[in-house]
Write a protein that holds these residues in place. Structure first.
Motif, PDB file in Angstrom:
ATOM      1  N   ASP A 280       0.853  -1.182   0.000  1.00 13.44           N
ATOM      2  CA  ASP A 280       0.000   0.000   0.000  1.00 13.44           C
ATOM      3  C   ASP A 280       0.894   1.239   0.000  1.00 13.44           C
ATOM      4  O   ASP A 280       1.781   1.367   0.848  1.00 13.44           O
ATOM      5  N   CYS A 281       0.644   2.147  -0.944  1.00  9.97           N
ATOM      6  CA  CYS A 281       1.554   3.285  -1.127  1.00  9.97           C
ATOM      7  C   CYS A 281       0.767   4.583  -1.281  1.00  9.97           C
ATOM      8  O   CYS A 281      -0.245   4.629  -1.977  1.00  9.97           O
ATOM      9  N   LEU A 282       1.272   5.616  -0.633  1.00 11.40           N
ATOM     10  CA  LEU A 282       0.673   6.944  -0.706  1.00 11.40           C
ATOM     11  C   LEU A 282       1.801   7.960  -0.783  1.00 11.40           C
ATOM     12  O   LEU A 282       2.811   7.835  -0.079  1.00 11.40           O
ATOM     13  N   GLY A 283       1.645   8.955  -1.633  1.00 13.99           N
ATOM     14  CA  GLY A 283       2.696   9.951  -1.758  1.00 13.99           C
ATOM     15  C   GLY A 283       2.139  11.287  -2.182  1.00 13.99           C
ATOM     16  O   GLY A 283       0.999  11.392  -2.663  1.00 13.99           O
ATOM     17  N   MET A 284       2.947  12.331  -1.979  1.00  7.21           N
ATOM     18  CA  MET A 284       2.511  13.671  -2.377  1.00  7.21           C
ATOM     19  C   MET A 284       3.726  14.526  -2.685  1.00  7.21           C
ATOM     20  O   MET A 284       4.758  14.455  -1.998  1.00  7.21           O
TER      21      MET A 284
ATOM     22  N   TRP B  53       9.838  20.946  -4.882  1.00  6.79           N
ATOM     23  CA  TRP B  53      10.992  20.660  -4.015  1.00  6.79           C
ATOM     24  C   TRP B  53      11.297  19.172  -3.943  1.00  6.79           C
ATOM     25  O   TRP B  53      12.439  18.743  -3.933  1.00  6.79           O
ATOM     26  N   GLY B  54      10.238  18.335  -3.870  1.00  6.99           N
ATOM     27  CA  GLY B  54      10.445  16.900  -3.723  1.00  6.99           C
ATOM     28  C   GLY B  54       9.136  16.216  -3.413  1.00  6.99           C
ATOM     29  O   GLY B  54       8.081  16.596  -3.937  1.00  6.99           O
ATOM     30  N   ALA B  55       9.184  15.223  -2.531  1.00 10.03           N
ATOM     31  CA  ALA B  55       7.980  14.444  -2.245  1.00 10.03           C
ATOM     32  C   ALA B  55       8.079  13.795  -0.875  1.00 10.03           C
ATOM     33  O   ALA B  55       9.167  13.597  -0.328  1.00 10.03           O
ATOM     34  N   ILE B  56       6.918  13.449  -0.326  1.00 10.80           N
ATOM     35  CA  ILE B  56       6.824  12.635   0.884  1.00 10.80           C
ATOM     36  C   ILE B  56       6.119  11.342   0.491  1.00 10.80           C
ATOM     37  O   ILE B  56       5.153  11.359  -0.277  1.00 10.80           O
ATOM     38  N   THR B  57       6.622  10.204   0.939  1.00 10.71           N
ATOM     39  CA  THR B  57       6.024   8.915   0.605  1.00 10.71           C
ATOM     40  C   THR B  57       5.723   8.138   1.879  1.00 10.71           C
ATOM     41  O   THR B  57       6.502   8.172   2.837  1.00 10.71           O
ATOM     42  N   LEU B  58       4.593   7.438   1.883  1.00  8.62           N
ATOM     43  CA  LEU B  58       4.204   6.567   2.983  1.00  8.62           C
ATOM     44  C   LEU B  58       3.929   5.187   2.401  1.00  8.62           C
ATOM     45  O   LEU B  58       3.217   5.060   1.390  1.00  8.62           O
ATOM     46  N   ASP B  59       4.482   4.155   3.042  1.00  4.28           N
ATOM     47  CA  ASP B  59       4.346   2.801   2.513  1.00  4.28           C
ATOM     48  C   ASP B  59       3.972   1.835   3.628  1.00  4.28           C
ATOM     49  O   ASP B  59       4.396   1.993   4.781  1.00  4.28           O
ATOM     50  N   ALA B  60       3.188   0.845   3.265  1.00  2.24           N
ATOM     51  CA  ALA B  60       2.721  -0.138   4.236  1.00  2.24           C
ATOM     52  C   ALA B  60       2.717  -1.522   3.611  1.00  2.24           C
ATOM     53  O   ALA B  60       2.511  -1.668   2.400  1.00  2.24           O
ATOM     54  N   LEU B  61       2.931  -2.520   4.459  1.00  2.00           N
ATOM     55  CA  LEU B  61       2.866  -3.911   4.003  1.00  2.00           C
ATOM     56  C   LEU B  61       1.451  -4.461   4.074  1.00  2.00           C
ATOM     57  O   LEU B  61       1.187  -5.539   3.555  1.00  2.00           O
TER      58      LEU B  61
END
Length: 555
Positions: free
Chosen positions: A108-112, A121-129
């Motif tokens: 499961d992946c979420l990013g912005m 500037w870049g990005a923030i990513t959140l990841d889950a198993l």
């Protein structure tokens, strides 16, 4: 969550601590497996803070064009969620740190994307198993959190601008104000101190002599010196003195006129003239023949050169940076190098530390080379096993960073030659690294890695470093931050983590001594009170460790 992030904006925190606290807060809030903060550097994304990722992740550079998920995140202003069934490859597959060493794929992946002053500037990513971790509500909350995170990044970049106003004054790109494009990776005390020293001396025109073993990357440090100098907008000319034949060295350095020697059909400027107004980098200067050393000395003393075969003198204006892996001081005593030239070049000598003294920078650099080889070989994923990490940390690295690069490249090719599939997440075990590591000590008396002792010292009593990611042995962040504000130190709790020190305020000196005492006690406990092993694990000279222990009342 937003309140904690906002509080950090007004606290006097080191830049790295502020960003690392932010990713820990986000990970705790969403109860996910990993969070990464990535800054855009040209065509690539680089992790500047992470929680829950493998040890080598912070050294990786992700080329956006090679990672469609990152490209998708950066192309949108709102949060992007990827369906678990998405066919787009995940750049973090195999990089989530499960504490067991198996290469787990992300589910499961979420990013912005993140913007500073209207620029990407870049990005923030959140990841889950676990599938379903990020629902529609999570995406709305991320959008709110991103606003606070962008403010924190801007505060961080402003602080860097204030410290480096001269170097960065001409740049209007907020990314370039945050990323050091020098490609010198490392967060160890040795390398941090060295980079600070180089940034200070770069502002002068003093000749600098870079000293270090083969493979430590002396050219990278020379380029950083030039880039941070007043001559950064002028050329830096590299001369490999070891590759100069004695018969051609004078012509290469000082130039020649037509007819000066057989084959000189035209006038030709030398390296000194090419570097006019800029920097002349004399690599492996200890290899110069004595006859050329005398002519080089005259050029440095008088600020003038003479083309081979010419009568007139040419004024020079160059800053000299020299480098060698030889002990020039001993060479001067042996008569192999001119003492007067040595003193002229070594106005400011700088010792570059060997890789074996840089602790967990080894894994940071390994991550950089792993990602490079993953892309070069067209692999889905490439990582180190935990045993492979330990092998890298145990090896003495006589060839330093260059050897590490070759070891990673060779190991990846070995796996492929043995039938590994490019569509799998490949894990490098110790046997393919092919390192000549001494046999392990007697059972029960194994000497711990420096990182293990550091992690043990960082973790509070009753909490194993493997039990809480805050105290995990991660590069860049070995322990919860000790915040220093107006002369008072206190531990900075993150979410529900236990503090290292008592939450009561302590004078700065007392807080520092308490942490040092705890680190030494844990090191001695881990080494069965072997002071020599404890000193090596803590990366201290043995005599200095004894002195510090006496000062702290441990002896």
């Amino acid at each position: 969550m937003e309140q904690i992030l906002l509080a950090d904006l007004v606290n006097d925190l080191p830049n790295a601590v502020r960003l690392q606290r932010a990713v820990h807060v986000l990970r705790e809030h969403w109860q996910c497996d990993a969070v990464g903060l990535l800054a855009l550097d040209g065509d690539s994304l680089r992790l500047v803070a992470a929680s829950g990722l493998a040890h080598d992740a912070l050294g990786r550079r992700f080329v956006v064009a090679q990672h469609p998920r990152f490209a998708t995140i950066l192309s949108r202003r709102e949060p992007t969620w990827f369906d678990p069934a998405s066919v787009l490859p995940d750049p973090y597959d195999g990089l989530l740190d499960d504490r067991k060493g198996s290469p787990l794929p992300v589910h499961d992946c979420l990013g912005m994307s993140l913007y500073i002053e209207g620029k990407l500037w870049g990005a923030i990513t959140l990841d889950a198993l676990t599938t379903g971790t990020f629902d529609a509500g999570a995406r709305v909350r991320l959008q709110h959190a991103a606003l606070v995170l962008e403010a924190g990044i801007r505060v961080t970049s402003l602080e860097r601008e204030n410290r480096n106003l001269r170097q960065l004054g001409s740049s209007n790109n907020p990314t370039s104000q945050f990323i050091d494009e020098s490609e010198i990776l490392g967060e160890s005390p040795a390398i941090s101190h060295l980079l600070h020293e180089l940034d200070v001396v770069a502002d002068s025109d003093l000749p600098v002599l870079l000293l270090g073993e083969t493979g430590v990357g002396k050219e990278l440090f020379a380029r950083r010196l030039h880039r941070h100098s007043r001559r950064h907008d002028k050329p830096m000319i590299h001369v490999n003195c070891a590759a100069l034949p004695e018969s051609l060295a004078e012509s290469e350095l000082f130039g020649h006129v037509k007819g000066a020697f057989s084959g000189a059909t035209n006038d030709r400027a030398g390296r000194f003239e090419a570097a006019r107004g800029g920097t002349l980098f004399l690599d492996e200067v200890g290899e110069l023949p004595l006859s050329i050393q005398a002519k080089l000395l005259r050029a440095l003393q008088n600020g003038e050169i003479q083309r081979l075969g010419a009568d007139g003198l040419i004024k020079t204006d160059v800053r000299i940076i020299a480098a060698t892996n030889r002990n020039l001081k001993e060479n001067t005593l042996a008569g192999h190098f001119r003492a007067d030239l040595y003193h002229r070049l070594s106005v400011y000598p700088v010792h570059i530390p060997p890789l074996r003294t840089r602790g967990r920078d080894i894994l940071l650099l390994a991550g950089h080379f792993l990602e490079f080889n993953r892309a070069r070989l067209g692999l889905r994923g490439l990582r180190l096993s935990y045993a492979g990490e330990r092998a890298l940390m145990t090896y003495s690295w006589p060839g330093n960073v260059r050897e590490l690069e070759h070891v990673i490249s060779r190991a990846a090719l070995k796996l492929l030659s043995r039938g590994a599939s490019r569509d799998q997440i490949l894990t490098l075990p110790p046997e393919v690294l092919d390192l000549d590591i001494p046999s392990a000590p007697t059972a029960g008396h194994a000497e711990p890695l420096p990182s293990e002792v550091y992690a043990a010292a960082a973790a509070p009593p009753g909490l194993s470093s493997a039990d809480d990611d805050l105290y995990a042995v991660e590069p860049f962040y070995g322990s919860p931050p000790i915040v220093i504000n107006e002369g008072v130190a206190y531990s900075a709790p993150i979410a529900n983590s236990n503090p290292v020190l008592d939450t009561a305020l302590l004078p700065l000196r007392a807080a520092t001594e308490a942490f040092q005492r705890s680190a030494i006690e844990h090191a001695l406990q881990a080494t069965q009170n072997n002071w020599a092993q404890a000193a090596r694990a803590l990366e201290l000279d043995s005599s200095n460790l004894h002195k510090l222990a006496r000062k702290l009342g441990l002896k």
